[in-house]
Design a protein around this motif. Structure first.
Motif, PDB file in Angstrom:
ATOM      1  N   GLY A   4      16.626  -1.626 -29.755  1.00 43.31           N
ATOM      2  CA  GLY A   4      17.132  -2.245 -31.188  1.00 43.31           C
ATOM      3  C   GLY A   4      17.733  -3.462 -30.955  1.00 43.31           C
ATOM      4  N   ALA A   5      17.439  -4.053 -30.078  1.00 39.62           N
ATOM      5  CA  ALA A   5      17.927  -5.394 -29.829  1.00 39.62           C
ATOM      6  C   ALA A   5      17.678  -6.390 -31.321  1.00 39.62           C
ATOM      7  CB  ALA A   5      17.672  -6.115 -28.650  1.00 39.62           C
ATOM      8  N   TRP A  47      17.361  -7.811 -17.222  1.00 35.95           N
ATOM      9  CA  TRP A  47      17.128  -7.706 -18.692  1.00 35.95           C
ATOM     10  C   TRP A  47      16.315  -8.912 -19.048  1.00 35.95           C
ATOM     11  CZ3 TRP A  47      20.150  -4.236 -21.520  1.00 35.95           C
ATOM     12  CH2 TRP A  47      20.929  -2.964 -20.740  1.00 35.95           C
ATOM     13  N   VAL A  48      15.914  -8.789 -20.213  1.00 39.48           N
ATOM     14  CA  VAL A  48      15.250  -9.953 -21.023  1.00 39.48           C
ATOM     15  C   VAL A  48      15.456  -9.967 -22.408  1.00 39.48           C
ATOM     16  CG1 VAL A  48      13.065 -10.553 -22.002  1.00 39.48           C
ATOM     17  CG2 VAL A  48      13.052  -9.395 -19.615  1.00 39.48           C
ATOM     18  N   VAL A  49      15.775 -11.494 -22.595  1.00 36.38           N
ATOM     19  CA  VAL A  49      15.950 -11.750 -24.214  1.00 36.38           C
ATOM     20  C   VAL A  49      14.600 -12.416 -24.806  1.00 36.38           C
ATOM     21  CG1 VAL A  49      17.267 -13.147 -25.737  1.00 36.38           C
ATOM     22  CG2 VAL A  49      18.489 -12.141 -23.544  1.00 36.38           C
ATOM     23  N   LYS A  59      29.939 -16.976 -34.494  1.00 33.10           N
ATOM     24  CA  LYS A  59      29.767 -16.756 -32.702  1.00 33.10           C
ATOM     25  C   LYS A  59      29.110 -15.716 -32.200  1.00 33.10           C
ATOM     26  CE  LYS A  59      34.945 -17.897 -33.003  1.00 33.10           C
ATOM     27  NZ  LYS A  59      36.250 -17.406 -32.677  1.00 33.10           N
ATOM     28  N   GLY A  60      27.847 -16.348 -32.027  1.00 29.53           N
ATOM     29  CA  GLY A  60      26.725 -15.212 -31.492  1.00 29.53           C
ATOM     30  C   GLY A  60      26.788 -14.943 -30.192  1.00 29.53           C
ATOM     31  N   ASP A  61      26.394 -13.634 -29.807  1.00 34.67           N
ATOM     32  CA  ASP A  61      26.270 -13.219 -28.329  1.00 34.67           C
ATOM     33  C   ASP A  61      24.983 -12.713 -27.939  1.00 34.67           C
ATOM     34  OD1 ASP A  61      26.973 -11.790 -26.111  1.00 34.67           O
ATOM     35  OD2 ASP A  61      28.310 -10.232 -26.954  1.00 34.67           O
ATOM     36  N   ILE A  62      24.528 -13.595 -26.919  1.00 32.37           N
ATOM     37  CA  ILE A  62      22.950 -13.138 -26.444  1.00 32.37           C
ATOM     38  C   ILE A  62      23.097 -12.019 -26.420  1.00 32.37           C
ATOM     39  CG2 ILE A  62      23.134 -13.776 -24.246  1.00 32.37           C
ATOM     40  CD1 ILE A  62      20.784 -15.615 -24.794  1.00 32.37           C
TER      41      ILE A  62
END
Length: 220
Positions: A19-20, A47-49, A31-34
């Motif tokens: 659920g990313a 892990w993959v973004v 203030k986004g967090d990857i």
């Protein structure tokens, strides 16, 4: 960071669904967090973004934001405490997403094939890294220029363009060359790594050597 999303395509057989949040959405947070966009894989500790097509829109939205080149750097703050190594895949041009990546990075690996236009692109990236280091005072540097898709049949052209690379970039050019190899695109079709698909192939062995050389350069 490449809206084309080739990283996810190449690892589609390894990435576990989850659920990313879309990366483009996290970019728009104050203030986004990857880590909100991270997906686990079947590979140990990887892990993959995933990129998404709306990253193209992010570039336009960032154009009016103060400090737009530093957005990704801020998004990576927590991830840098959790992971030993973060690899950022960039678009093949010097746009806002690439500049964000260069500002966030410590080391840059520049892939190129042995063609004149590709070598000119290497010069553009090298100049951008130097500008960021000098004007913004950031410790980013080129760790290596990796020559890929080498066709051994083009001996004369390869020799001439290799001389050009060495003359312009000297010790930045890596000694390991990645040959054209059918195992590499076939691994992409399966969505798994070349090391899992055909570990004894010339392509997989070349990339393994390239990784060793890169670690030596980065540690140096």
């Amino acid at each position: 960071m490449d809206p084309q999303g080739h990283v996810l395509t190449a690892l589609s057989g390894c990435v576990r669904p989850g659920g990313a949040r879309p990366l483009s959405s996290v970019f728009m947070d104050k203030k986004g967090d990857i880590l909100d966009s991270c997906l686990p894989t079947n590979l140990p500790n990887l892990w993959v973004v995933p990129a998404d097509s709306r990253l193209e829109e992010v570039q336009m939205l960032l154009s009016s934001r103060i400090g737009r080149e530093f957005v990704l750097k801020g998004m990576l703050a927590k991830a840098e405490d959790m992971f030993d190594l973060i690899v950022i895949d960039c678009p093949p041009n010097l746009d806002t997403l690439t500049l964000n990546s260069l500002v966030a990075a410590h080391q840059v690996v520049v892939p190129t094939d042995l063609s004149l236009l590709a070598i000119e692109g290497v010069a553009d990236i090298s100049n951008a890294v130097e500008t960021i280091r000098e004007r913004l005072g950031l410790p980013v540097e080129v760790a290596g220029i990796m020559v890929v898709k080498v066709d051994s049949r083009n001996k004369v052209i390869n020799r001439e363009l290799t001389k050009m690379l060495d003359a312009r970039f000297g010790g930045l050019v890596m000694g390991t060359r990645i040959p054209t190899n059918t195992a590499l695109p076939r691994a992409c079709l399966k969505g798994i790594t070349a090391f899992d698909f055909a570990p004894e192939s010339g392509g997989a062995k070349a990339y393994a050597l390239a990784v060793e050389e890169l670690f030596e350069r980065m540690e140096g």
